[in-house]
Structures are given as C-alpha cells and as structure tokens.
Write a protein that holds these residues in place. Structure first.
Motif, PDB file in Angstrom:
ATOM      1  N   ASP A 184      44.658  41.510  51.447  1.00 62.97           N
ATOM      2  CA  ASP A 184      45.597  41.607  50.325  1.00 62.97           C
ATOM      3  C   ASP A 184      45.016  40.934  49.088  1.00 62.97           C
ATOM      4  O   ASP A 184      45.194  41.411  47.963  1.00 62.97           O
ATOM      5  CB  ASP A 184      46.930  40.951  50.696  1.00 62.97           C
ATOM      6  CG  ASP A 184      47.697  41.755  51.731  1.00 62.97           C
ATOM      7  OD1 ASP A 184      47.479  42.981  51.819  1.00 62.97           O
ATOM      8  OD2 ASP A 184      48.520  41.158  52.453  1.00 62.97           O
ATOM      9  N   ALA A 233      48.798  49.131  46.060  1.00 63.03           N
ATOM     10  CA  ALA A 233      48.058  48.300  47.016  1.00 63.03           C
ATOM     11  C   ALA A 233      47.407  49.095  48.135  1.00 63.03           C
ATOM     12  O   ALA A 233      46.225  48.892  48.461  1.00 63.03           O
ATOM     13  CB  ALA A 233      48.982  47.228  47.592  1.00 63.03           C
ATOM     14  N   LYS A 244      43.342  49.398  48.816  1.00 62.26           N
ATOM     15  CA  LYS A 244      42.696  49.002  50.075  1.00 62.26           C
ATOM     16  C   LYS A 244      41.884  50.150  50.658  1.00 62.26           C
ATOM     17  O   LYS A 244      40.764  49.953  51.148  1.00 62.26           O
ATOM     18  CB  LYS A 244      43.747  48.533  51.076  1.00 62.26           C
ATOM     19  CG  LYS A 244      44.333  47.166  50.760  1.00 62.26           C
ATOM     20  CD  LYS A 244      45.320  46.740  51.833  1.00 62.26           C
ATOM     21  CE  LYS A 244      45.889  45.359  51.550  1.00 62.26           C
ATOM     22  NZ  LYS A 244      46.858  44.943  52.600  1.00 62.26           N
TER      23      LYS A 244
END
Length: 372
Positions: A175, A311, A315
């Motif tokens: 994260d 997000a 990733k």
C-alpha cells in the motif's frame, strides 16, 4: 469508451474479448465472420506436427494456428488487419507466449491454480459487464469462435502463469508503494472533463467491406435518421430507439451510451456532444462513419481520481513493471532448464524484449496506472 479493452498481441484471442467497447464514432463490423478453423497441414491430418517442445510439453502446429487465426480475426474486426509481412512475427510471438505459459504452468502450486481460476472468472465477469448485455457477449464470442468455457480456460492458464511469476520473483507491491506513486505523480490522476452521451448511428459504409454506400442508399439512411430524430424529440425512449435501430454494435445494447473526454471521437461527433445541454438531443450529425443523433446524458467536470479508486490499478501497474524488469532473465533460465526447442526455423524469433514477453493476462502497463 475511454477505457477500451486493450488488444494484446500475442495471444490476443486468449486474453481479450475483441474490442469490448468500440468507439461510438467508429462502429465495429456487424457481419464479420467468425474465425475459420485452420486447415490441417499436408501430411498432418490430425494436427500433430510439433513446432516446439521442452521438458514435459509439446506445442503442435494446430495449437499455434488456432490462436493465430483467432488473433487475426479479432484484429481485423477491430479495423487492424495483419499484413502478410507481419504474419510471421505474430506467429513467432504467439508461439513464444505459448511456450512461456506451459513452462510457468509446470511450476504452479495448488494456490497458484486457485488464484488463476478466481482471477479469470472475475475478469470474464468484468468484461461481460463492460459489454453491457448477453447479446453483445455472444457476438464477441462468435467473432472469437470460442465458448465462454474455452475463454475462461485460456485466461485461467495465463493468470495462473502470472501467479507463478509473482511468487517466483517475490514481487510484493505494498500500500505504501502505491500511495507513493500516487503522491509523486499527481498529473497522472487528473481526469479531464467528460461527457456521458448516447447516440444512434446509421452507417454510410458497408459493414463487411468498409466501402461507401451508394448515394441512393445514403439518402434512404438520411431520411431514416431524420425520422428517428423526430421520434426521439417527440419523447420516445432514446435508449430503446438505439437498441432497435443503431448500427453501432459497440453501444446499441447499452442504449447507445458512451462516456468519453475530448480527443477520442471524430471532431464532428465530439463538437456536437460537448455543445449539448443535459437531456438535449442534437440535430443529425454527419461523420465519415455515417449519420448520428446524440443525446447528452451528463456532463462530468474535470476532477482528480481519488486514491481509493486508483489504488488497485496502481498496484497492478507497479506489479507488471516489476515483472517486466525481472522476467527476461528469469524465463531465459527456465527455458534453458527445460531444454526448449523450436523445431520450425521460420518460428525462431530474435531474442528481444518483444519476443521474450510476459505471459498474457498480466496487468497492462500504461502511462498512468490507475487512470481509466
């Protein structure tokens, strides 16, 4: 529209359902024939000529031909036909990817296979949702000459290979990594002004050949679009009219709807869409693809994409970048260990970044991970 499914070569047929969202101003062919099954080579009535082999696997000419034919069919349907001088390179790349998938499958654990199956099923559900209807999905599967089960099986193989790579290469994007990328690249997450608009298209080109229709046929189409405009402005349901009459298969099943920023449509279409007020219906708009009437459903102001929404894609993009960096050296060692041989001289590729590519199914790396 602004998040069109990328057409991946090689193994396009295994990883993508053609153009899942065709441009509103560029209708996809409505009468494209499904990919023809390749004929068996002379002396190979059972398709058993082996073109590549290694420890524990063989790839036959018929297996390669099947993916090549499907890839060419999909690219042709998207208006990107493969020229004869590109055909050999495509065959080399697709064979290269088939080999890589087989090598990685051999290293798969039960957990890798479970992850690949779950990811394939989710991807198929996502593509089906983007296509908008069972009928649109059926059309794309017909173009591929494949069943839902065959597509999911192919995707499961590719995504299982991806799971193996993540484990073998010890890739773990955190994260914190994703947040740092988001904070360090603010411009990549600026979403421009967009519109959500619906349209009805009556094409002035033959859907099979792309040739212009005769003046007589164009006149008939123009009269029909004017009649549809009158009906829409009289209060008939625009989405129902699009589903019944529009000749844009990429949008008709969704009532003609697309969402797009400036710069993605032909100028005439874009200018009309951005000039409308909400719920206003345009006059007849003529483009090189035909006659359109456009209804503006919503204007979406420029905004920054929230980190929470970006997000997952960040990733995926960072993971793919890490895999691409490590993959060439890794797969070279695996191929050497497996004693891979390519038996057809014409199919032996030069060892470049393009030919030693990641197995299909890994997240696409674009200029701005997280922005759709």
């Amino acid at each position: 529209m602004c998040n069109m499914t990328r057409l991946l070569v090689p193994l396009i047929a295994a990883t993508v359902l053609v153009a899942a969202r065709a441009d509103a101003a560029q209708p996809t062919p409505t009468s494209t024939a499904p990919a023809a099954k390749p004929a068996a080579a002379s002396g190979d009535l059972f398709g058993t000529i082996v073109v590549a082999r290694g420890k524990g696997f063989e790839i036959t000419r018929s297996q390669l031909d099947e993916d090549v034919v499907r890839a060419k069919s999909q690219l042709a349907a998207a208006g990107r036909p493969v020229s004869p001088d590109q055909s050999t390179l495509m065959e080399q790349q697709i064979l290269d990817q088939l080999i890589n998938v087989q090598l990685l499958k051999a290293k798969a654990t039960d957990a890798d296979r479970a992850a690949g199956k779950a990811a394939a099923e989710k991807r198929f559900a996502d593509v089906k949702a983007k296509l908008g209807s069972d009928e649109a999905l059926k059309r794309q599967l017909t173009l591929m000459d494949a069943t839902q089960e065959e597509v999911i099986k192919k995707w499961t193989e590719a995504l299982t290979a991806e799971a193996v790579l993540k484990r073998e290469l010890k890739i773990n994007v955190t994260d914190a990594d994703a947040r740092k990328f988001y904070d360090d690249n603010p411009a990549r997450f600026e979403q421009p002004e967009m519109v959500r608009a619906s349209h009805i298209l009556l094409a002035t080109r033959d859907p099979a050949t792309g040739a212009e229709l005769s003046d007589e046929k164009k006149a008939a189409k123009h009269k029909q679009i004017e009649d549809l405009l009158k009906r829409a402005r009289a209060g008939e349901d625009f989405a129902k009219l699009a589903k019944e009459y529009s000749e844009d298969p990429g949008s008709k099943d969704k009532g003609g709807e697309y969402k797009f920023p400036r710069g993605q449509m032909v100028p005439e279409f874009e200018a009309a869409a951005f000039s409308l007020k909400t719920n206003q219906i345009s006059d007849v708009v003529t483009t090189s693809f035909g006659y359109h009437i456009i209804k503006l459903d919503e204007k979406i102001p420029a905004q920054k994409v929230d980190y929470a929404k970006a997000a997952s894609d960040i990733k995926d993009g960072l993971t793919a970048q890490a895999m691409q960096k490590q993959f060439p050296d890794y797969i070279k060692g695996v191929r050497k260990e497996a004693g891979v041989e390519i038996l057809d001289e014409k199919l032996k590729p030069k060892e470049t970044a393009d030919t030693m590519g990641l197995p299909p199914g890994h997240p696409a790396i674009g200029p701005a991970p997280g922005v759709k």
